[in-house]
Design a protein around this motif. Structure first.
Motif, PDB file in Angstrom:
ATOM      1  N   ARG A 173      -8.782   0.845 -23.758  1.00  0.00           N
ATOM      2  CA  ARG A 173     -10.229   0.649 -23.871  1.00  0.00           C
ATOM      3  C   ARG A 173     -10.453  -0.794 -24.297  1.00  0.00           C
ATOM      4  NH1 ARG A 173     -12.051   0.925 -29.332  1.00  0.00           N
ATOM      5  NH2 ARG A 173     -10.354   1.480 -30.729  1.00  0.00           N
ATOM      6  N   GLU A 174     -11.695  -1.211 -24.248  1.00  0.00           N
ATOM      7  CA  GLU A 174     -11.959  -2.606 -24.599  1.00  0.00           C
ATOM      8  C   GLU A 174     -11.557  -2.867 -26.055  1.00  0.00           C
ATOM      9  OE1 GLU A 174     -15.433  -5.937 -24.377  1.00  0.00           O
ATOM     10  OE2 GLU A 174     -15.756  -4.017 -23.367  1.00  0.00           O
ATOM     11  N   GLU A 176     -11.589  -4.232 -29.728  1.00  0.00           N
ATOM     12  CA  GLU A 176     -12.669  -4.680 -30.624  1.00  0.00           C
ATOM     13  C   GLU A 176     -12.285  -6.009 -31.235  1.00  0.00           C
ATOM     14  OE1 GLU A 176     -12.711  -1.558 -33.495  1.00  0.00           O
ATOM     15  OE2 GLU A 176     -13.244  -0.103 -31.920  1.00  0.00           O
ATOM     16  N   GLU A 177     -13.262  -6.882 -31.370  1.00  0.00           N
ATOM     17  CA  GLU A 177     -12.998  -8.121 -32.096  1.00  0.00           C
ATOM     18  C   GLU A 177     -13.094  -7.796 -33.579  1.00  0.00           C
ATOM     19  OE1 GLU A 177     -11.476 -10.549 -31.832  1.00  0.00           O
ATOM     20  OE2 GLU A 177     -12.272 -12.241 -32.879  1.00  0.00           O
ATOM     21  N   ARG A 178     -12.254  -8.419 -34.380  1.00  0.00           N
ATOM     22  CA  ARG A 178     -12.371  -8.192 -35.824  1.00  0.00           C
ATOM     23  C   ARG A 178     -12.914  -9.460 -36.469  1.00  0.00           C
ATOM     24  NH1 ARG A 178      -8.412 -10.549 -39.072  1.00  0.00           N
ATOM     25  NH2 ARG A 178      -6.549 -11.255 -37.969  1.00  0.00           N
TER      26      ARG A 178
END
Ligand code: FMN
Length: 198
Positions: A173-174, A176-178
């Motif tokens: 899945r895409e 996530e940016e943290r």
């Protein structure tokens, strides 16, 4: 050349880890792994000691890894639950290519072990970068298993230890940016100390 550099910049600006448990296969082909590990080896290395090694775990060795982790878990936590054992078995079977990064410092050398360990960290980081550059997603994990003597002995020689379990695959899945640290928290200008007579 300019284009090469700007695409390198965009790779550096976009790299992020994937959660190993969420990766899907397949991992890179042996040919691509050769390229990734060659790039991973291209790191600063005071004394040219290459104080690190990469150990790949083949797909058909995952059952053996699971058995090793479950056995080690009994020693690490005799009260470990069925679910915990199951979690280790799942870890052993995460998708993609597993690379165990081994810190292999040369003892009693004029280059301090700390510097050799930093070089190992750089190699692990370059491994993540190289995987990203060839179109894969990678994740670096450690956990209790990294510090288990039984697991250490299965991958390392005397004086060596595990620095990272890196899984290389594809995102399911895409990603996530943290949050990244604000630059002002990690960048300061140096203020020289004042001397007594100043
Ligand atoms: C030494 C080290 C150990 C790590 N161990 C774990 C771990 O056990 N479990 C985990 O989920 N992530 C672990 N990580 C990865 C980070 O928690 C996380 O994936 C990473 O910081 C995400 O940042 P990135 O997107 O810039 O790669 C470890 C990272 C480092 C450097």
């Amino acid at each position: 050349m300019l284009n090469d550099r700007s695409s390198a910049l965009s790779l550096l600006e976009t790299r992020r880890s994937g959660k190993p448990r969420e990766l899907v296969g397949p991992g890179p082909t042996p040919e691509v792994m050769k390229r990734i590990l060659t790039i991973a080896s291209r790191v600063p290395d005071h004394g040219k000691l290459h104080p690190w090694r990469f150990v790949t775990v083949a797909d058909d060795q995952r059952d053996a890894l699971g058995a090793l982790l479950r056995q080690a878990l009994v020693e690490h936590d005799p009260c470990a639950t069925f679910q915990h054992h199951q979690k280790e078995d799942e870890f052993a079977h995460y998708a993609g290519q597993l690379v165990v990064v081994v810190s292999a410092p040369v003892a009693n050398h004029k280059i301090p072990v700390w510097e050799q360990e930093l070089s190992c960290g750089a190699a692990a980081m370059n491994l993540l970068l190289a995987a990203h550059a060839v179109g894969y997603v990678a994740g670096w994990v450690t956990g209790w298993r990294t510090y288990s003597e039984r697991v250490r002995a299965a991958f390392c020689g005397p004086g060596e230890r595990i620095a990272a379990f890196v899984f290389i695959g594809h995102a399911s899945r895409e990603l996530e940016e943290r949050e990244r640290p604000p630059l002002e928290e990690v960048w300061t200008a140096w203020h020289p100390p004042l001397f007594d007579d100043e």
